[in-house]
Design a protein around this motif. Sequence first.
Motif, PDB file in Angstrom:
ATOM      1  N   LYS A 190       3.516   9.048  -2.055  1.00 17.89           N
ATOM      2  CA  LYS A 190       4.104  10.378  -1.972  1.00 17.89           C
ATOM      3  C   LYS A 190       4.923  10.641  -0.709  1.00 17.89           C
ATOM      4  O   LYS A 190       5.815  11.492  -0.727  1.00 17.89           O
ATOM      5  N   CYS A 191       4.638   9.975   0.392  1.00 20.48           N
ATOM      6  CA  CYS A 191       5.337  10.324   1.626  1.00 20.48           C
ATOM      7  C   CYS A 191       6.688   9.609   1.712  1.00 20.48           C
ATOM      8  O   CYS A 191       6.965   8.662   0.968  1.00 20.48           O
ATOM      9  N   PHE A 192       7.516  10.029   2.653  1.00 21.81           N
ATOM     10  CA  PHE A 192       8.887   9.511   2.736  1.00 21.81           C
ATOM     11  C   PHE A 192       8.924   8.060   3.200  1.00 21.81           C
ATOM     12  O   PHE A 192       9.911   7.352   2.973  1.00 21.81           O
ATOM     13  N   ILE A 193       7.874   7.592   3.844  1.00 18.43           N
ATOM     14  CA  ILE A 193       7.827   6.180   4.242  1.00 18.43           C
ATOM     15  C   ILE A 193       6.981   5.374   3.253  1.00 18.43           C
ATOM     16  O   ILE A 193       6.520   4.276   3.558  1.00 18.43           O
ATOM     17  N   GLY A 194       6.813   5.936   2.044  1.00 15.09           N
ATOM     18  CA  GLY A 194       6.004   5.278   1.031  1.00 15.09           C
ATOM     19  C   GLY A 194       6.415   3.840   0.753  1.00 15.09           C
ATOM     20  O   GLY A 194       5.567   2.937   0.734  1.00 15.09           O
ATOM     21  N   PRO A 195       7.735   3.577   0.538  1.00 15.49           N
ATOM     22  CA  PRO A 195       8.149   2.186   0.272  1.00 15.49           C
ATOM     23  C   PRO A 195       7.758   1.221   1.382  1.00 15.49           C
ATOM     24  O   PRO A 195       7.431   0.057   1.120  1.00 15.49           O
ATOM     25  N   GLY A 199       5.208  -1.890   0.967  1.00 16.60           N
ATOM     26  CA  GLY A 199       5.586  -3.233   1.384  1.00 16.60           C
ATOM     27  C   GLY A 199       4.566  -3.842   2.321  1.00 16.60           C
ATOM     28  O   GLY A 199       4.258  -5.036   2.237  1.00 16.60           O
ATOM     29  N   ILE A 200       4.031  -3.024   3.222  1.00 12.78           N
ATOM     30  CA  ILE A 200       2.983  -3.506   4.136  1.00 12.78           C
ATOM     31  C   ILE A 200       1.757  -3.945   3.343  1.00 12.78           C
ATOM     32  O   ILE A 200       1.161  -4.986   3.622  1.00 12.78           O
ATOM     33  N   PRO A 212      -2.558  -6.166  -4.482  1.00 11.73           N
ATOM     34  CA  PRO A 212      -1.209  -5.599  -4.309  1.00 11.73           C
ATOM     35  C   PRO A 212      -1.268  -4.094  -4.503  1.00 11.73           C
ATOM     36  O   PRO A 212      -2.240  -3.575  -5.062  1.00 11.73           O
ATOM     37  N   TYR A 213      -0.227  -3.425  -4.055  1.00 12.99           N
ATOM     38  CA  TYR A 213      -0.209  -1.964  -4.179  1.00 12.99           C
ATOM     39  C   TYR A 213      -0.453  -1.575  -5.638  1.00 12.99           C
ATOM     40  O   TYR A 213       0.360  -1.887  -6.524  1.00 12.99           O
ATOM     41  N   PRO A 214      -1.583  -0.909  -5.941  1.00 11.66           N
ATOM     42  CA  PRO A 214      -2.012  -0.740  -7.327  1.00 11.66           C
ATOM     43  C   PRO A 214      -1.345   0.389  -8.099  1.00 11.66           C
ATOM     44  O   PRO A 214      -1.510   0.471  -9.316  1.00 11.66           O
ATOM     45  N   MET A 215      -0.609   1.252  -7.409  1.00 11.53           N
ATOM     46  CA  MET A 215      -0.056   2.415  -8.088  1.00 11.53           C
ATOM     47  C   MET A 215       1.404   2.247  -8.480  1.00 11.53           C
ATOM     48  O   MET A 215       2.069   3.202  -8.868  1.00 11.53           O
ATOM     49  N   ALA A 216       1.924   1.010  -8.375  1.00  9.88           N
ATOM     50  CA  ALA A 216       3.300   0.757  -8.786  1.00  9.88           C
ATOM     51  C   ALA A 216       3.443   0.916 -10.296  1.00  9.88           C
ATOM     52  O   ALA A 216       2.505   0.674 -11.056  1.00  9.88           O
TER      53      ALA A 216
END
Length: 350
Positions: A190-195, A199-200, A212-216
């Motif tokens: 949700k935040c502006f630095i989400g991408p 990636g982190i 891996p990021y599970p909400m993609a």
Amino acid sequence: MLDSRSAPFEAGDWVEVRSKEEILSTLDERGCLDGMPFMPEMLKYCGKRFQVSKRAHKTCDYKARGRRLKDCIHLENLRCDGSAHGGCDAACLTFWKTAWVKSVEGPVEASDNGSENPNSGLSEEELHATTRTRDDDAYVCQATELPNASQPLKWWEPSQYVEDYRSGNVGPWRLIRDPLYFLYCKLARKCFIGPILQGINNRFSFLFGGIPYPMARGNIPEGEPTPPATLNLQPGEWVRVKSFEEIRDTINKANKNKGLYFDKEQVPYCGGTYRVRHRVERIIDESTGQMIEMQKPSVILEGVVCPSRFSSRSRLFCPRSIYSMWREIWLERTEPPRDVVDEASIEKGE
């Protein structure tokens, strides 16, 4: 009415399921105790001993809402086989009211499993009749009756997390780790630095348990067809779950393939090797009790259950352990793990 244990059971405790006559004497005309049905599929466990796997002080309903339960436990991996419910393939973990079991010291079963209360208020035939409604001939089971057997539970109620820990359901590390990781994933969405945060997560996934990021979301636009695959997988076969990136290429932006949702809770299993438990042909819709015939093939994998980490804060640490359903396009056949092969060779004397 039988007395239940005064102190709550904890994970690891040994219990003996009471006799059929004792349990039937606790049920009302609907085959329920405090709104929770005792299902005919559970009769075969009467008189046998099992360990408590989790205290079922809370659960989730079909809308992923948290629900509070009273005097319920889960036993080892005792699941409904659907034999009294039209052959439902969901294999739900059964709920046991504490009045249906008694505390014992260990696994050795007593020689005398006689009834302490032989006066039955409900016959076995009447119990089987409670599995269907009279109005629309829908099925009635523990899953469909959860709203009647529980009360709403908000995620912010702290007492549930205290009980998660005190019951032995959740260890101290998971009690800290999972909420923090859930908040991290929500922030990354949700935040502006989400991408950047996503990636982190993917670059340093070993810090997050290799997840891996599970909400993609899926890569296929909604409205466009999703690809099918038919492997005709059978119980006992071994499969490897494809990577999350591979699976995202088979699901749309709503995370569905041919109508079946790929849940966030399935992401931790990506890349793993598992044995096929059974094929899913039909399941009962928890919201209506109607039987749903599956139009496309899907399977359930042994031990692959919802860990209740990402889908909703309302069901964090839910002990219900629902089996995930897998489209065959998300899987590929593989050889069994080496330790399984070695164990099989030892058993054969090779």
